[in-house]
Design an enzyme around this catalytic site. Structure first.
Site, PDB file in Angstrom:
ATOM      1  N   CYS A   1      -5.931   3.243  -4.604  1.00  0.00           N
ATOM      2  CA  CYS A   1      -6.560   4.513  -4.039  1.00  0.00           C
ATOM      3  C   CYS A   1      -5.978   5.620  -4.886  1.00  0.00           C
ATOM      4  O   CYS A   1      -4.679   5.704  -4.552  1.00  0.00           O
ATOM      5  CB  CYS A   1      -6.344   4.540  -2.630  1.00  0.00           C
ATOM      6  SG  CYS A   1      -6.982   6.143  -1.947  1.00  0.00           S
TER       7      CYS A   1
ATOM      8  N   CYS B   1      -3.915   8.048  -2.316  1.00  0.00           N
ATOM      9  CA  CYS B   1      -2.745   7.277  -1.963  1.00  0.00           C
ATOM     10  C   CYS B   1      -1.739   7.587  -3.003  1.00  0.00           C
ATOM     11  O   CYS B   1      -0.468   8.019  -2.963  1.00  0.00           O
ATOM     12  CB  CYS B   1      -2.923   5.931  -1.465  1.00  0.00           C
ATOM     13  SG  CYS B   1      -3.967   5.515  -0.424  1.00  0.00           S
TER      14      CYS B   1
END
Length: 471
Positions: A391, A394
């Site tokens: 991600c 993230c």
């Protein structure tokens, strides 16, 4: 619709009368010419265009609809897409290799030289205004089109007007089909995308108008960059046979897609815009980076990736509208669809490296998280991030989270991480309030349920304020 072209004096008169009559009929069909300072090398190109085509062909090549009744339900069935293997793509693959290290200006020049009046720049109203500046610098004639979804920010419409005046062009606007929009809104409301995802709305307001536009071209130019979305755009070539859309000749391989800034990083685009004194959308000064429709776009905050301002209520894997679907590589499917767990995939693709690797952060297993959930009288609070290694959002907050963990060391607050992707995703959604990656939870003392961090601000100070307020 509006085109930006350069016409030789010998053909300008025959074209202007036809354009003048179309201006009176519709505002969206205004054509003007863009004149480079040096006409010498443009006249021969313009004459060659006139031999091939007696008139400028509008982008919208689809016949007019005769629908008079709006259907009661929004049955928006997608138009057929090109799915077969692209034939004859080898030449453009070779050209992409040859241009891999070329500058955006060189790539733009090659694209305009090769396709002349049958290519157009796709302009979204964001930082891809750089494409228009590069096209101007080539001295060649160029065309510009944009998708007006009907839901853009007022600032974006004002920016369109500024760009037209700055470059002496008229942008060709493509609009969604009114019957389809009415059907969707009457059936599902104005904001159905917040509940069932943005894909259907984007299909009606963006993908289909784009499909109609591209049917009038042999090639198009986009502002895609590899660093915009690592999961879906990491392997964009500078030129390719479009694997999804069709061009004016129809069929597989009939459209070529150029991505002149594919290898350019975002900060370098902005350095170029500033150096050339190019006008920019005023939304950028308010924290917007990637700009789309008003209901689906918001400013990004410290520690966030630029694409996180788009469709923020959905997972990172969904942050594409469908315009560049063909650039999602099969080898990245595990990253995009959220099935990776930091291990090698069965097809042999490279292992995804884990993130939030720091001595001050505890790597929690499923059993460890379940134990935290069971404790009704914790002796110390826990801060835990639910994440997926692939991600980009993230990854963007990794630095601030590690710094926070170091600041909390010795304070009695434990900081942990839990890879909530793949097999653990269903558990995290049902038991840990996971909505999208990343999700941050505080397990306070003397409480049986974790408290979800409600803000999108992921800088150290904001996270610290959250912890201090509840520990």
């Amino acid at each position: 619709m509006a085109l930006s072209i350069t016409s030789a004096p010998s053909i300008s008169a025959s074209i202007s009368s036809r354009f003048d009559s179309s201006r009176d009929q519709t505002k969206g069909s205004t054509f003007v010419s863009y004149q480079p300072s040096d006409w010498s090398h443009c006249q021969s190109a313009a004459v060659s265009y006139s031999r091939r085509r007696t008139a400028v062909k509008a982008l919208n090549a689809e016949p007019k609809r005769s629908d008079s009744v709006v259907p009661l339900a929004a049955k928006t069935i997608a138009a057929p897409e090109v799915s077969e293997k692209v034939e004859g793509s080898e030449d453009f693959e070779q050209l992409a290799k040859e241009l891999e290290n070329a500058s955006p200006l060189e790539i733009m020049d090659k694209a305009l030289e090769k396709f002349g009046n049958d290519i157009a720049i796709a302009f979204s109203g964001a930082e891809d205004v750089a494409l228009i500046e590069y096209a101007r610098l080539t001295g060649r004639p160029f065309r510009v089109f944009s998708l007006d979804t009907g839901r853009l920010n007022p600032e974006t419409y004002k920016f369109f007007d500024t760009v037209e005046k700055q470059y002496g062009i008229h942008i060709e606007y493509m609009f969604p089909d009114a019957v389809e929009v009415q059907a969707l809104v009457r059936s599902k409301g104005l904001f159905s995308f917040y509940e069932d995802g943005h894909q259907e709305c984007c299909r009606v307001r963006k993908v289909r108008p784009l499909r109609r536009a591209l049917k009038g071209l042999r090639a198009w130019i986009t502002g895609q960059r590899k660093d915009q979305s690592p999961g879906t755009r990491a392997e964009i070539p500078v030129v390719q046979v479009d694997p999804v859309f069709e061009g004016m000749d129809g069929g597989v391989g009939s459209l070529v897609k150029w991505n002149p800034v594919a290898n350019v990083e975002g900060h370098d685009i902005w350095n170029f815009l500033r150096a050339m004194n190019v006008p920019v959308n005023s939304l950028h000064s308010q924290g917007y980076i990637s700009i789309g429709c008003e209901p689906c776009t918001r400013p990004v905050l410290p520690g966030q990736h630029e694409r996180e301002g788009r469709w923020w209520w959905e997972d990172a894997k969904a942050k594409e509208c469908g315009l560049h679907k063909g650039n999602i590589k099969e080898g990245n499917a595990g990253h995009v669809n959220g099935i990776g767990n930091g291990a090698a995939h069965g097809n042999g693709t490279t292992m995804i490296p884990d993130i939030f690797e720091a001595q001050s952060i505890v790597n929690l297993s499923r059993a460890g998280v379940e134990n935290l959930l069971k404790l009704e009288d914790r002796r110390e609070p826990w801060l835990v991030v639910l994440y997926a290694p692939w991600c980009p959002f993230c990854q963007a907050m990794e630095g601030s989270y590690v710094e926070l963990a170091e600041k909390l060391a010795g304070t009695g607050v434990k900081v942990g991480k839990f890879n909530a992707d793949g097999d653990q995703k269903s558990f995290a959604q049902n038991e840990l309030q996971l909505g999208s990656f990343p999700t941050i939870l505080l397990f306070p003392k003397h409480s049986s349920r974790p408290i979800k961090y409600p803000s999108e601000k992921r800088d150290v100070d904001s996270l610290m304020a959250f912890v201090n307020a509840l520990r």
